[in-house]
Design a protein around this motif. Structure first.
Motif, PDB file in Angstrom:
ATOM      1  N   LEU A 102      -2.636  -9.330   6.201  1.00 20.17           N
ATOM      2  CA  LEU A 102      -3.906  -8.630   6.371  1.00 20.17           C
ATOM      3  C   LEU A 102      -3.660  -7.138   6.547  1.00 20.17           C
ATOM      4  O   LEU A 102      -4.369  -6.312   5.957  1.00 20.17           O
ATOM      5  CB  LEU A 102      -4.690  -9.180   7.573  1.00 20.17           C
ATOM      6  CG  LEU A 102      -5.994  -8.439   7.900  1.00 20.17           C
ATOM      7  CD1 LEU A 102      -6.958  -8.437   6.715  1.00 20.17           C
ATOM      8  CD2 LEU A 102      -6.646  -9.044   9.133  1.00 20.17           C
ATOM      9  N   ALA A 103      -2.668  -6.757   7.333  1.00 22.76           N
ATOM     10  CA  ALA A 103      -2.366  -5.339   7.539  1.00 22.76           C
ATOM     11  C   ALA A 103      -2.093  -4.644   6.209  1.00 22.76           C
ATOM     12  O   ALA A 103      -2.563  -3.528   5.974  1.00 22.76           O
ATOM     13  CB  ALA A 103      -1.181  -5.188   8.483  1.00 22.76           C
ATOM     14  N   LYS A 104      -1.369  -5.298   5.334  1.00 15.26           N
ATOM     15  CA  LYS A 104      -1.089  -4.712   4.019  1.00 15.26           C
ATOM     16  C   LYS A 104      -2.373  -4.541   3.211  1.00 15.26           C
ATOM     17  O   LYS A 104      -2.563  -3.520   2.549  1.00 15.26           O
ATOM     18  CB  LYS A 104      -0.074  -5.576   3.268  1.00 15.26           C
ATOM     19  CG  LYS A 104       1.309  -5.502   3.875  1.00 15.26           C
ATOM     20  CD  LYS A 104       2.271  -6.443   3.185  1.00 15.26           C
ATOM     21  CE  LYS A 104       3.644  -6.377   3.852  1.00 15.26           C
ATOM     22  NZ  LYS A 104       4.603  -7.303   3.212  1.00 15.26           N
ATOM     23  N   GLU A 105      -3.265  -5.514   3.283  1.00 15.18           N
ATOM     24  CA  GLU A 105      -4.550  -5.395   2.586  1.00 15.18           C
ATOM     25  C   GLU A 105      -5.383  -4.251   3.152  1.00 15.18           C
ATOM     26  O   GLU A 105      -6.038  -3.513   2.408  1.00 15.18           O
ATOM     27  CB  GLU A 105      -5.330  -6.707   2.672  1.00 15.18           C
ATOM     28  CG  GLU A 105      -4.748  -7.818   1.837  1.00 15.18           C
ATOM     29  CD  GLU A 105      -5.601  -9.077   1.878  1.00 15.18           C
ATOM     30  OE1 GLU A 105      -6.825  -8.981   2.029  1.00 15.18           O
ATOM     31  OE2 GLU A 105      -5.017 -10.169   1.749  1.00 15.18           O
ATOM     32  N   LEU A 106      -5.359  -4.093   4.477  1.00 11.47           N
ATOM     33  CA  LEU A 106      -6.117  -3.021   5.119  1.00 11.47           C
ATOM     34  C   LEU A 106      -5.570  -1.654   4.710  1.00 11.47           C
ATOM     35  O   LEU A 106      -6.336  -0.736   4.397  1.00 11.47           O
ATOM     36  CB  LEU A 106      -6.064  -3.172   6.637  1.00 11.47           C
ATOM     37  CG  LEU A 106      -6.663  -4.451   7.212  1.00 11.47           C
ATOM     38  CD1 LEU A 106      -6.414  -4.532   8.714  1.00 11.47           C
ATOM     39  CD2 LEU A 106      -8.132  -4.573   6.890  1.00 11.47           C
ATOM     40  N   ILE A 107      -4.267  -1.530   4.725  1.00 13.36           N
ATOM     41  CA  ILE A 107      -3.631  -0.265   4.334  1.00 13.36           C
ATOM     42  C   ILE A 107      -3.928   0.064   2.878  1.00 13.36           C
ATOM     43  O   ILE A 107      -4.302   1.193   2.540  1.00 13.36           O
ATOM     44  CB  ILE A 107      -2.114  -0.333   4.615  1.00 13.36           C
ATOM     45  CG1 ILE A 107      -1.876  -0.298   6.125  1.00 13.36           C
ATOM     46  CG2 ILE A 107      -1.382   0.803   3.904  1.00 13.36           C
ATOM     47  CD1 ILE A 107      -0.457  -0.634   6.546  1.00 13.36           C
ATOM     48  N   GLU A 108      -3.790  -0.923   2.008  1.00 16.15           N
ATOM     49  CA  GLU A 108      -4.066  -0.684   0.589  1.00 16.15           C
ATOM     50  C   GLU A 108      -5.524  -0.293   0.357  1.00 16.15           C
ATOM     51  O   GLU A 108      -5.816   0.627  -0.417  1.00 16.15           O
ATOM     52  CB  GLU A 108      -3.713  -1.920  -0.237  1.00 16.15           C
ATOM     53  CG  GLU A 108      -3.866  -1.695  -1.727  1.00 16.15           C
ATOM     54  CD  GLU A 108      -3.390  -2.862  -2.568  1.00 16.15           C
ATOM     55  OE1 GLU A 108      -3.349  -2.703  -3.799  1.00 16.15           O
ATOM     56  OE2 GLU A 108      -3.042  -3.919  -2.004  1.00 16.15           O
ATOM     57  N   ALA A 109      -6.440  -0.963   1.036  1.00 15.58           N
ATOM     58  CA  ALA A 109      -7.864  -0.642   0.895  1.00 15.58           C
ATOM     59  C   ALA A 109      -8.142   0.788   1.361  1.00 15.58           C
ATOM     60  O   ALA A 109      -8.850   1.545   0.687  1.00 15.58           O
ATOM     61  CB  ALA A 109      -8.708  -1.633   1.687  1.00 15.58           C
ATOM     62  N   LYS A 133       5.370   2.737   0.915  1.00 10.79           N
ATOM     63  CA  LYS A 133       6.263   3.315  -0.094  1.00 10.79           C
ATOM     64  C   LYS A 133       6.139   2.559  -1.422  1.00 10.79           C
ATOM     65  O   LYS A 133       6.129   3.176  -2.494  1.00 10.79           O
ATOM     66  CB  LYS A 133       7.704   3.294   0.396  1.00 10.79           C
ATOM     67  CG  LYS A 133       7.980   4.309   1.491  1.00 10.79           C
ATOM     68  CD  LYS A 133       9.424   4.221   1.962  1.00 10.79           C
ATOM     69  CE  LYS A 133       9.732   5.246   3.017  1.00 10.79           C
ATOM     70  NZ  LYS A 133      11.128   5.135   3.507  1.00 10.79           N
ATOM     71  N   GLU A 134       6.029   1.240  -1.341  1.00  9.67           N
ATOM     72  CA  GLU A 134       5.866   0.438  -2.560  1.00  9.67           C
ATOM     73  C   GLU A 134       4.568   0.782  -3.279  1.00  9.67           C
ATOM     74  O   GLU A 134       4.484   0.667  -4.505  1.00  9.67           O
ATOM     75  CB  GLU A 134       5.895  -1.054  -2.229  1.00  9.67           C
ATOM     76  CG  GLU A 134       7.259  -1.570  -1.835  1.00  9.67           C
ATOM     77  CD  GLU A 134       7.242  -2.997  -1.299  1.00  9.67           C
ATOM     78  OE1 GLU A 134       6.214  -3.702  -1.429  1.00  9.67           O
ATOM     79  OE2 GLU A 134       8.282  -3.410  -0.733  1.00  9.67           O
ATOM     80  N   LEU A 135       3.563   1.232  -2.537  1.00  8.96           N
ATOM     81  CA  LEU A 135       2.298   1.656  -3.140  1.00  8.96           C
ATOM     82  C   LEU A 135       2.418   3.031  -3.789  1.00  8.96           C
ATOM     83  O   LEU A 135       1.477   3.503  -4.430  1.00  8.96           O
ATOM     84  CB  LEU A 135       1.185   1.676  -2.085  1.00  8.96           C
ATOM     85  CG  LEU A 135       0.747   0.329  -1.522  1.00  8.96           C
ATOM     86  CD1 LEU A 135      -0.253   0.521  -0.383  1.00  8.96           C
ATOM     87  CD2 LEU A 135       0.151  -0.555  -2.617  1.00  8.96           C
ATOM     88  N   GLY A 136       3.560   3.687  -3.600  1.00 13.68           N
ATOM     89  CA  GLY A 136       3.798   4.970  -4.256  1.00 13.68           C
ATOM     90  C   GLY A 136       3.586   6.195  -3.392  1.00 13.68           C
ATOM     91  O   GLY A 136       3.553   7.318  -3.900  1.00 13.68           O
ATOM     92  N   HIS A 137       3.468   6.013  -2.083  1.00 10.45           N
ATOM     93  CA  HIS A 137       3.227   7.133  -1.182  1.00 10.45           C
ATOM     94  C   HIS A 137       4.507   7.578  -0.491  1.00 10.45           C
ATOM     95  O   HIS A 137       5.427   6.787  -0.291  1.00 10.45           O
ATOM     96  CB  HIS A 137       2.176   6.748  -0.134  1.00 10.45           C
ATOM     97  CG  HIS A 137       0.897   6.285  -0.738  1.00 10.45           C
ATOM     98  ND1 HIS A 137      -0.005   7.140  -1.338  1.00 10.45           N
ATOM     99  CD2 HIS A 137       0.365   5.033  -0.872  1.00 10.45           C
ATOM    100  CE1 HIS A 137      -1.037   6.450  -1.790  1.00 10.45           C
ATOM    101  NE2 HIS A 137      -0.837   5.163  -1.523  1.00 10.45           N
TER     102      HIS A 137
END
Length: 147
Positions: A112-119, A23-27
């Motif tokens: 790491l999970a956050k980096e994977l999701i963002e990527a 959600k913070e990424l805007g989705h």
């Protein structure tokens, strides 16, 4: 993007943190739950919604990410990859046109999970000379062999 998520009961806390991050990424996020101890049920529900294009992508969680990946991949039109590093998260989208990623709450750290999701969410598949033939081959097989 509209993102469908789900998990088994063991990954509920992990999933909630990742939902907040997405959600913070805007989705926009729809949580399909975690109460069923048979993770295949929620994984296939998410996969069906993503394959039907009701959601742009899906993210599934269990202890390793493997079980939900296997369950999701039984749904026609669902292409799930268990991602373990940033490169594979990007390639799941860029090279393989995966519409779902899976993560293991017991084997993947939160940062790491956050980096994977963002990527993964930061990529868009482009049908090109190199990847297009490979993706077309498994989609064609699926069309000819799955009901």
């Amino acid at each position: 993007m509209r993102i469908a998520v789900g998990c088994d009961p063991n990954a509920e806390e992990f999933k909630q943190e990742m939902i907040q991050y997405v959600k913070e990424l805007g989705h926009e996020v729809k949580d399909f739950g975690s109460k069923d101890t048979v993770y295949a049920h929620v994984a296939q529900q998410v996969a069906e919604k993503v394959a039907a294009k009701e959601f742009d992508r899906g993210i599934l969680f269990c202890g390793t990410g493997i079980g939900v990946m296997l369950a999701a991949n039984k749904v026609k039109g669902a292409y799930a990859a268990n991602v373990l590093n940033v490169y594979s998260a990007k390639r799941a989208c860029l090279s393989n046109n995966c519409n779902i990623i899976t993560l293991g709450s017991q084997v993947t750290g939160n940062m790491l999970a956050k980096e994977l999701i963002e990527a993964y969410l930061g990529c868009t598949y482009e049908n090109n000379e190199r990847s297009g033939k490979k993706v077309s081959a498994y989609v064609e097989y699926e069309q000819n062999h799955f009901k």
